[in-house]
Write an enzyme that holds these catalytic residues in place. Sequence first.
Site, mmCIF file in Angstrom:
data_model
loop_
_atom_site.group_PDB
_atom_site.id
_atom_site.type_symbol
_atom_site.label_atom_id
_atom_site.label_comp_id
_atom_site.label_asym_id
_atom_site.label_seq_id
_atom_site.Cartn_x
_atom_site.Cartn_y
_atom_site.Cartn_z
ATOM 1 N N GLN A 2 0.025 -2.411 11.004
ATOM 2 C CA GLN A 2 -0.408 -1.681 9.677
ATOM 3 C C GLN A 2 -1.809 -1.008 9.857
ATOM 4 O O GLN A 2 -2.092 -0.368 8.742
ATOM 5 C CB GLN A 2 -0.244 -2.678 8.330
ATOM 6 C CG GLN A 2 1.059 -3.599 8.199
ATOM 7 C CD GLN A 2 0.838 -4.617 7.424
ATOM 8 O OE1 GLN A 2 1.271 -4.358 6.038
ATOM 9 N NE2 GLN A 2 0.478 -5.743 7.872
ATOM 10 N N CYS B 52 -4.809 27.084 7.208
ATOM 11 C CA CYS B 52 -4.295 27.521 5.727
ATOM 12 C C CYS B 52 -5.377 27.464 5.169
ATOM 13 O O CYS B 52 -5.479 27.852 3.679
ATOM 14 C CB CYS B 52 -3.256 26.710 5.356
ATOM 15 S SG CYS B 52 -3.578 25.050 4.941
ATOM 16 N N ASN C 97 -2.524 -16.855 10.000
ATOM 17 C CA ASN C 97 -3.447 -16.109 9.324
ATOM 18 C C ASN C 97 -4.549 -16.988 8.698
ATOM 19 O O ASN C 97 -4.377 -18.310 8.824
ATOM 20 C CB ASN C 97 -2.544 -15.643 8.139
ATOM 21 C CG ASN C 97 -3.100 -14.616 7.350
ATOM 22 O OD1 ASN C 97 -3.562 -13.514 7.925
ATOM 23 N ND2 ASN C 97 -2.997 -14.350 6.031
ATOM 24 N N TYR D 129 -13.243 7.311 3.930
ATOM 25 C CA TYR D 129 -12.770 7.373 5.027
ATOM 26 C C TYR D 129 -13.888 7.728 6.128
ATOM 27 O O TYR D 129 -13.837 6.872 7.198
ATOM 28 C CB TYR D 129 -11.389 8.341 5.261
ATOM 29 C CG TYR D 129 -10.238 7.423 4.613
ATOM 30 C CD1 TYR D 129 -9.864 7.817 3.421
ATOM 31 C CD2 TYR D 129 -9.489 6.613 5.284
ATOM 32 C CE1 TYR D 129 -8.870 7.234 2.620
ATOM 33 C CE2 TYR D 129 -8.486 6.157 4.819
ATOM 34 C CZ TYR D 129 -8.210 6.348 3.422
ATOM 35 O OH TYR D 129 -7.038 5.549 2.861
ATOM 36 N N VAL E 38 -4.997 1.095 10.834
ATOM 37 C CA VAL E 38 -5.407 2.381 11.078
ATOM 38 C C VAL E 38 -6.683 2.708 11.995
ATOM 39 O O VAL E 38 -7.137 3.637 12.047
ATOM 40 C CB VAL E 38 -5.375 3.085 9.776
ATOM 41 C CG1 VAL E 38 -4.277 3.275 8.967
ATOM 42 C CG2 VAL E 38 -6.648 2.692 8.730
ATOM 43 N N HIS F 287 1.153 2.939 9.406
ATOM 44 C CA HIS F 287 0.372 3.662 8.359
ATOM 45 C C HIS F 287 -0.570 4.462 9.079
ATOM 46 O O HIS F 287 -1.426 4.903 8.366
ATOM 47 C CB HIS F 287 -0.299 2.479 7.637
ATOM 48 C CG HIS F 287 0.465 1.520 6.803
ATOM 49 N ND1 HIS F 287 0.021 0.305 6.457
ATOM 50 C CD2 HIS F 287 2.058 1.703 6.322
ATOM 51 C CE1 HIS F 287 1.125 -0.288 5.970
ATOM 52 N NE2 HIS F 287 2.288 0.470 5.807
ATOM 53 N N GLY G 35 -2.368 -11.854 10.945
ATOM 54 C CA GLY G 35 -3.669 -11.359 9.989
ATOM 55 C C GLY G 35 -3.028 -10.412 8.950
ATOM 56 O O GLY G 35 -3.884 -9.362 8.860
#
Length: 257
Positions: free
Chosen positions: A108, A157, A220, A74, A110, A126, A194
């Site tokens: 969809q 935490c 697409n 990521y 990110v 998403h 797409g």
Amino acid sequence: MESDTTRPTIPPNLAETLRNARRVAVLTGAGISAESGLPTFREAQTGLWAQYRPEDLATPEAFRRDPRLVWEWYAWRRELVARAVPNVGHQALAALETRMPEMTLITQNVDGLHQQSGSRRVIELHGNLRRTKCFEENAVVESWLDTDDVPPCCPRCGGLLRPDVVWFGERLPEQPLVEALQAARECDLFLSIGTSGVVEPAASLPYLAADRGATVVFVNLEVPTGYAPPIYTINGSAGLILPALLQAAWPCGEPTG
Ligand code: BV8
């Protein structure tokens, strides 16, 4: 419809349908960000990542198994996103929204490029890899100690931090999904742009719209075949087709409203 690399042919009645639409729902996938230089999801396994399948990296099990590997995947994608800028396909959808007060853009993706291009009503089904959250608390974390830990730890935490995206096998965020389903049910025109239409439940949205009598358009590089109006398939890149669709609907660039 054959793809046209010069000037795509937009079915005339489709241009009129867009111009007269009252409620437009749009679903986008990685294909709309391809022309911003971002690898599509299936392509995001290039080079270093070639030996992994997306489903092997974008899951909580993969993160538990090898948090460093998943965090670094990521981090690599965040770097690509940070260097990317919205393309004419994103900009066309932002322009469409100014003409369509009741347009809902469901993505969809990110990468946050729709918001960066000026789209205001964006439903991120998403999540967004520009945001980070605690794996234990599931709450977004704005900042954390700058240590050598990979992944870094939650300042509250001490748990591991992860990208704020929905992994395979994880529930979609409830409110965005409710809004996306409502937009698909209530629209009179649904544009799918797409996306390979593989991942559920997003992939079902255009068919939900079609079942309710909406006109559906698939744009697409690879389109499903065997459809007839009111379902249209336009084979071509988002950056070519979307501006042409707006041009066909508003040839003189009429004022909004
Ligand atoms: C869930 C974030 C339930 C992470 C992603 C049925 C119902 C419900 C679930 C399932 C179901 N069947 C299977 C499932 C499970 C699973 C699923 O769908 N699996 C697939 C593999 C079969 N779904 C889930 O796990 C979802 N969760 O349903 O939870 C639940 C209930 C109770 C309790 C627990 C759980 C969660 C799915 C979300 C996964 N996260 N992304 C990240 O990005 O790292 S998915 C990710 O992949 C993307 O977000 C996107 O959705 C998908 C990739 O799709 P595309 O965007 O279409 O990209 P792709 O590369 O495939 O295609 C690009 C297309 O663009 C191509 O067709 C190409 O030709 C075209 N193109 C290229 N260039 C251009 C272009 N087009 C136009 N112009 C261009 N220039």
